[in-house]
Every structure is written in structure tokens, then in C-alpha cells.
Motif scaffolding. Structure first.
Motif, PDB file in Angstrom:
ATOM      1  N   GLU A   1      19.468  15.844   5.299  1.00 16.82           N
ATOM      2  CA  GLU A   1      18.588  15.518   4.185  1.00 16.82           C
ATOM      3  C   GLU A   1      17.588  14.483   4.659  1.00 16.82           C
ATOM      4  O   GLU A   1      17.889  13.669   5.520  1.00 16.82           O
ATOM      5  CB  GLU A   1      19.394  14.978   3.007  1.00 16.82           C
ATOM      6  CG  GLU A   1      20.329  16.016   2.401  1.00 16.82           C
ATOM      7  CD  GLU A   1      21.128  15.479   1.238  1.00 16.82           C
ATOM      8  OE1 GLU A   1      20.768  15.807   0.093  1.00 16.82           O
ATOM      9  OE2 GLU A   1      22.082  14.730   1.486  1.00 16.82           O
ATOM     10  N   PHE A   2      16.419  14.528   4.083  1.00 24.37           N
ATOM     11  CA  PHE A   2      15.375  13.561   4.396  1.00 24.37           C
ATOM     12  C   PHE A   2      14.522  13.413   3.149  1.00 24.37           C
ATOM     13  O   PHE A   2      14.610  14.238   2.236  1.00 24.37           O
ATOM     14  CB  PHE A   2      14.548  14.017   5.606  1.00 24.37           C
ATOM     15  CG  PHE A   2      13.963  15.394   5.454  1.00 24.37           C
ATOM     16  CD1 PHE A   2      12.707  15.579   4.894  1.00 24.37           C
ATOM     17  CD2 PHE A   2      14.673  16.507   5.872  1.00 24.37           C
ATOM     18  CE1 PHE A   2      12.172  16.845   4.741  1.00 24.37           C
ATOM     19  CE2 PHE A   2      14.143  17.776   5.734  1.00 24.37           C
ATOM     20  CZ  PHE A   2      12.892  17.944   5.162  1.00 24.37           C
ATOM     21  N   PRO A   3      13.722  12.364   3.054  1.00 26.86           N
ATOM     22  CA  PRO A   3      12.895  12.191   1.851  1.00 26.86           C
ATOM     23  C   PRO A   3      12.025  13.428   1.605  1.00 26.86           C
ATOM     24  O   PRO A   3      11.254  13.834   2.471  1.00 26.86           O
ATOM     25  CB  PRO A   3      12.032  10.970   2.178  1.00 26.86           C
ATOM     26  CG  PRO A   3      12.832  10.210   3.181  1.00 26.86           C
ATOM     27  CD  PRO A   3      13.542  11.262   4.000  1.00 26.86           C
ATOM     28  N   GLY A   4      12.254  14.061   0.470  1.00 26.48           N
ATOM     29  CA  GLY A   4      11.474  15.234   0.099  1.00 26.48           C
ATOM     30  C   GLY A   4      12.051  16.569   0.523  1.00 26.48           C
ATOM     31  O   GLY A   4      11.453  17.605   0.251  1.00 26.48           O
TER      32      GLY A   4
ATOM     33  N   THR B   1      15.778  19.046   1.944  1.00 33.58           N
ATOM     34  CA  THR B   1      17.165  19.269   2.332  1.00 33.58           C
ATOM     35  C   THR B   1      17.206  20.525   3.198  1.00 33.58           C
ATOM     36  O   THR B   1      16.575  21.531   2.863  1.00 33.58           O
ATOM     37  CB  THR B   1      18.074  19.464   1.100  1.00 33.58           C
ATOM     38  OG1 THR B   1      17.980  18.297   0.276  1.00 33.58           O
ATOM     39  CG2 THR B   1      19.516  19.689   1.488  1.00 33.58           C
TER      40      THR B   1
END
Length: 126
Positions: free
Chosen positions: A33-36, A38
Motif C-alpha cells: 500500500e502507498f498513499p493513493g 493499493t
């Protein structure tokens, strides 16, 4: 070209609903997962749900997901409230298929390859 990895990118209109569908309803494991976004494990590849889309799905694109037991998979999804748009059936090309869609309407083709289908033939012995 030397391809090391691959992903299918989906830009949903409702990122939270789409992530929940792939994670909770289909039960796909999260790779990262990362900002913005998945990224989900998708058999031999990945599915990345990222950003926000505006135009919605196209009928010219579908996700093809091979499953071990199509009848059991469809029953499990029905228990979670997902009704197939096209129920399990043997197609003229010999694969057992059912169609569902994600919250944005992206078609997902669930496929079971019968034991006697040419895709299961071990070509090493021929």
C-alpha cells in the motif's frame, strides 16, 4: 524488451469501495500500500487500484482470473452478496466461466480450466 514484472492498473471512481471489493469480497491479498493506491496479488501478476477515474470501465477490457473451483467460488461470492452477471457455464472454447463486475463495472471473468482442456496438457511429454 525484458519484462520483469507486470500489473494491471485500475483507476476507480470510488477508490475505497473498489479497494474493499478486491480485498474483502474477493479476498485478494495486499502486496503493498502507498498513499493513493493499493497493489493486490493476482496469481502470477498484480492488480493496482490507484488514483481516481472519471470515465468508468470499457466493455473492451476485462480481468481474467483463473480459480481452482468455479462453482465453489461463485457460491462464496453469492454468500457475500455478489450475483454473477453470467453464471457458471462451459464455453464453446472449453473453459468454465462466470462473469462478475467490480463496483465500477469492470468485468471480471472467473475461469476454471477443466482437467481435459488443452491448456492443461503437458507439452513436455509430446
Amino acid at each position: 524488451m525484458d519484462v520483469l514484472s507486470s500489473r494491471v492498473l485500475v483507476h476507480p471512481r470510488d477508490p475505497d469501495a473498489t479497494k474493499a471489493f478486491y480485498r474483502d469480497t474477493l479476498g485478494l491479498a495486499v502486496y503493498r500500500e502507498f498513499p493513493g493506491g493499493t497493489v493486490f496479488f493476482l496469481g502470477g501478476g498484480f492488480l493496482e487500484v490507484v488514483g481516481e477515474g472519471r470515465s468508468g470501465p470499457t466493455p473492451d477490457m476485462a480481468l481474467w482470473l483463473q480459480v481452482r473451483d468455479l462453482a465453489a467460488t461463485v457460491a462464496e461470492l453469492r454468500a457475500k452478496g455478489v450475483e454473477p452477471e453470467k453464471g457458471p457455464q462451459r464455453e464453446p472454447w472449453g473453459l468454465d466461466e462466470a462473469w462478475i463486475s467490480d463496483p465500477d463495472g469492470t468485468r471480471i471473468v472467473l475461469v476454471e480450466i477443466p482437467a481435459d482442456h488443452p491448456l492443461r496438457v503437458d507439452v513436455r511429454s509430446q
